[in-house]
Design a protein around this motif. Structure first.
Motif, PDB file in Angstrom:
ATOM      1  N   VAL A   1       0.832  -1.209   0.000  1.00 30.46           N
ATOM      2  CA  VAL A   1       0.000   0.000   0.000  1.00 30.46           C
ATOM      3  C   VAL A   1       0.862   1.253   0.000  1.00 30.46           C
ATOM      4  N   GLU A   2       1.947   1.239   0.758  1.00 33.13           N
ATOM      5  CA  GLU A   2       2.836   2.404   0.803  1.00 33.13           C
ATOM      6  C   GLU A   2       3.492   2.648  -0.552  1.00 33.13           C
ATOM      7  N   THR A   3       3.853   1.589  -1.245  1.00 32.30           N
ATOM      8  CA  THR A   3       4.434   1.724  -2.589  1.00 32.30           C
ATOM      9  C   THR A   3       3.432   2.393  -3.528  1.00 32.30           C
ATOM     10  N   MET A   4       2.179   1.939  -3.460  1.00 29.36           N
ATOM     11  CA  MET A   4       1.130   2.540  -4.279  1.00 29.36           C
ATOM     12  C   MET A   4       0.924   4.001  -3.909  1.00 29.36           C
ATOM     13  N   ALA A   5       0.843   4.274  -2.610  1.00 31.65           N
ATOM     14  CA  ALA A   5       0.558   5.629  -2.131  1.00 31.65           C
ATOM     15  C   ALA A   5       1.645   6.618  -2.531  1.00 31.65           C
ATOM     16  N   ARG A   6       2.881   6.187  -2.519  1.00 25.22           N
ATOM     17  CA  ARG A   6       3.982   7.083  -2.882  1.00 25.22           C
ATOM     18  C   ARG A   6       3.921   7.499  -4.350  1.00 25.22           C
ATOM     19  N   ASP A   7       3.318   6.661  -5.182  1.00 25.08           N
ATOM     20  CA  ASP A   7       3.249   6.959  -6.623  1.00 25.08           C
ATOM     21  C   ASP A   7       2.086   7.888  -6.993  1.00 25.08           C
ATOM     22  N   LEU A   8       1.240   8.217  -6.026  1.00 25.37           N
ATOM     23  CA  LEU A   8       0.114   9.114  -6.300  1.00 25.37           C
ATOM     24  C   LEU A   8       0.575  10.571  -6.264  1.00 25.37           C
ATOM     25  N   ASN A   9      -0.295  11.465  -6.699  1.00 22.97           N
ATOM     26  CA  ASN A   9       0.033  12.890  -6.744  1.00 22.97           C
ATOM     27  C   ASN A   9      -0.441  13.606  -5.482  1.00 22.97           C
ATOM     28  N   TYR A  10       0.411  14.518  -4.991  1.00 22.73           N
ATOM     29  CA  TYR A  10       0.085  15.279  -3.779  1.00 22.73           C
ATOM     30  C   TYR A  10       0.399  16.749  -4.005  1.00 22.73           C
ATOM     31  N   PHE A  11      -0.138  17.582  -3.123  1.00 17.44           N
ATOM     32  CA  PHE A  11       0.170  19.018  -3.169  1.00 17.44           C
ATOM     33  C   PHE A  11       0.267  19.541  -1.737  1.00 17.44           C
ATOM     34  N   PRO A  12       0.958  20.648  -1.479  1.00 16.47           N
ATOM     35  CA  PRO A  12       1.856  21.361  -2.395  1.00 16.47           C
ATOM     36  C   PRO A  12       2.928  20.426  -2.974  1.00 16.47           C
ATOM     37  N   LYS A  13       3.431  20.790  -4.120  1.00 16.96           N
ATOM     38  CA  LYS A  13       4.298  19.884  -4.874  1.00 16.96           C
ATOM     39  C   LYS A  13       5.516  19.426  -4.088  1.00 16.96           C
ATOM     40  N   GLU A  14       6.148  20.334  -3.378  1.00 15.09           N
ATOM     41  CA  GLU A  14       7.367  19.985  -2.648  1.00 15.09           C
ATOM     42  C   GLU A  14       7.058  19.211  -1.371  1.00 15.09           C
ATOM     43  N   GLU A  15       6.079  19.680  -0.601  1.00 18.39           N
ATOM     44  CA  GLU A  15       5.780  19.068   0.697  1.00 18.39           C
ATOM     45  C   GLU A  15       4.925  17.810   0.577  1.00 18.39           C
ATOM     46  N   ARG A  16       4.155  17.691  -0.490  1.00 24.42           N
ATOM     47  CA  ARG A  16       3.302  16.506  -0.735  1.00 24.42           C
ATOM     48  C   ARG A  16       2.442  16.177   0.501  1.00 24.42           C
ATOM     49  N   VAL A  17       1.615  17.116   0.882  1.00 18.28           N
ATOM     50  CA  VAL A  17       0.793  16.951   2.089  1.00 18.28           C
ATOM     51  C   VAL A  17      -0.556  16.322   1.784  1.00 18.28           C
ATOM     52  N   PHE A  18      -1.265  16.859   0.801  1.00 18.15           N
ATOM     53  CA  PHE A  18      -2.629  16.418   0.507  1.00 18.15           C
ATOM     54  C   PHE A  18      -2.700  15.648  -0.810  1.00 18.15           C
ATOM     55  N   SER A  19      -3.502  14.584  -0.810  1.00 19.01           N
ATOM     56  CA  SER A  19      -3.678  13.773  -2.013  1.00 19.01           C
ATOM     57  C   SER A  19      -4.591  14.478  -3.009  1.00 19.01           C
ATOM     58  N   MET A  20      -4.232  14.460  -4.263  1.00 18.61           N
ATOM     59  CA  MET A  20      -5.045  15.107  -5.290  1.00 18.61           C
ATOM     60  C   MET A  20      -6.204  14.228  -5.738  1.00 18.61           C
TER      61      MET A  20
END
Length: 337
Positions: free
Chosen positions: A304-323
């Motif tokens: 699951v962590e491998t999958m989650a890391r490949d998703l897109n997040y924002f802000p781009k640098e901090e990757r806090v919220f899932s798009m």
């Protein structure tokens, strides 16, 4: 032209049949004859009917507060505001034997944050058959109201559908998905049914539930969540009061929303605007592990962590919220298993 003939007995829809206008007299005679015979039988054996056939009765419609509270706390991730508001709103309404108006909830947030899931949980904890109940009605803007040129026809059909179904069961639920894609003005056609009336033409709508689902206002919710994060505050510190007023105004003034300048908001007929916050990485992990269980697999956090890391997040640098939230997880997870 085809019309519907429905046999209803003591709040139970026994069956529906389509009849072609060309053979209307003959078909009607057959239907009436069968209905008369069946009604006579059922009048003697009502208890049998209530056991086997879904009816608008406590045997089939009964609110489970404990179940709803448990489902929201254990199955919905990252939505403390939505969970709290939903339980309080639904419980207060269902415990009131004489409400002044229908319950009207408007659920807002980005795709994949849990709006459809919450409406499903509400249905499952009121109706024995959940979303499959004859008394739960789901409308999707793009499927049921696709053409703006037909808006007047849609208004009439929508009014007739709601009136007809509430006549059969006052405790009906109507869910409107994709409100952000609905043609402005259409939803105003049902305003009288949501207002403070004892009845309209002999039909009372005060025990019905109306739930609207929309992506509109999602930007405002994200803005608040992002500001809390930038200020170093926990998302659990966000409360309804931090979002509801700004959210209702954003939806009301959104020209691309079915709520644009709607009288439902202008006349304060929406009881609660329920905000769904953008999900964080940890919530995506929770969704992924739950999805593995639902697929009959042993939860594997590494996968699951491998999958989650490949998703897109924002802000781009901090990757806090899932798009994308949790909506795409069922499909994405198959790729990593």
């Amino acid at each position: 032209m085809r019309v519907t003939r429905r046999l209803v007995f003591s709040g139970c829809v026994l069956w529906s049949v389509w009849i072609t206008a060309a053979i209307e007299p003959i078909s009607t005679g057959i239907v009436v004859g069968i209905a008369a015979a069946l009604t006579g039988f059922l009048a003697r054996y009502q208890s049998v009917l209530y056991y086997f056939q879904e009816c608008c009765r406590p045997e089939w419609i009964s609110y489970n507060k404990t179940g709803l509270k448990y489902d929201l706390s254990m199955k919905l991730y990252g939505q403390h505001v939505a969970a709290e508001v939903t339980v309080k709103a639904v419980t207060g309404f269902m415990n009131n034997e004489n409400p002044k108006k229908p319950l009207v909830l408007s659920l807002h947030g980005w795709t994949g944050t849990g709006k459809n899931f919450v409406s499903q949980l509400i249905a499952e904890n009121i109706y024995q058959k959940g979303m499959m109940s004859n008394f739960v009605h789901l409308f999707t803007a793009t499927a049921h109201f696709p053409h703006e040129a037909h808006i007047d026809k849609y208004k009439t059909q929508l009014q007739e559908w709601i009136r007809g179904n509430v006549s059969i069961c006052p405790r009906s639920m109507f869910i409107f998905d994709e409100m952000d894609k609905m043609h402005p003005g259409l939803i105003d056609s049902i305003k009288p049914y949501l207002d403070y009336y004892d009845n309209l033409n002999g039909v009372s709508y005060r025990k019905a539930i109306f739930i609207f689902l929309s992506n509109a206002g999602g930007e405002k919710i994200v803005e608040v969540a992002l500001n809390f994060w930038k200020d170093g505050r926990e998302r659990e510190e966000i409360h309804l009061k931090d979002l509801e007023t700004a959210l209702s105004l954003a939806v009301f003034n959104n020209k691309n929303s079915g709520f644009w300048h709607t009288s439902l908001i202008d006349k304060n007929l929406v009881d609660f605007f329920v905000p769904f916050l953008p999900l964080e990485y940890k919530h995506v992990i929770q969704c992924g592990l739950s999805e593995m269980v639902s697929k009959g697999l042993a939860p594997d956090k590494e996968v699951v962590e491998t999958m989650a890391r490949d998703l897109n997040y924002f802000p781009k640098e901090e990757r806090v919220f899932s798009m994308q939230g949790c909506k795409i997880i069922p499909a994405r997870l198959d790729f990593y298993i």
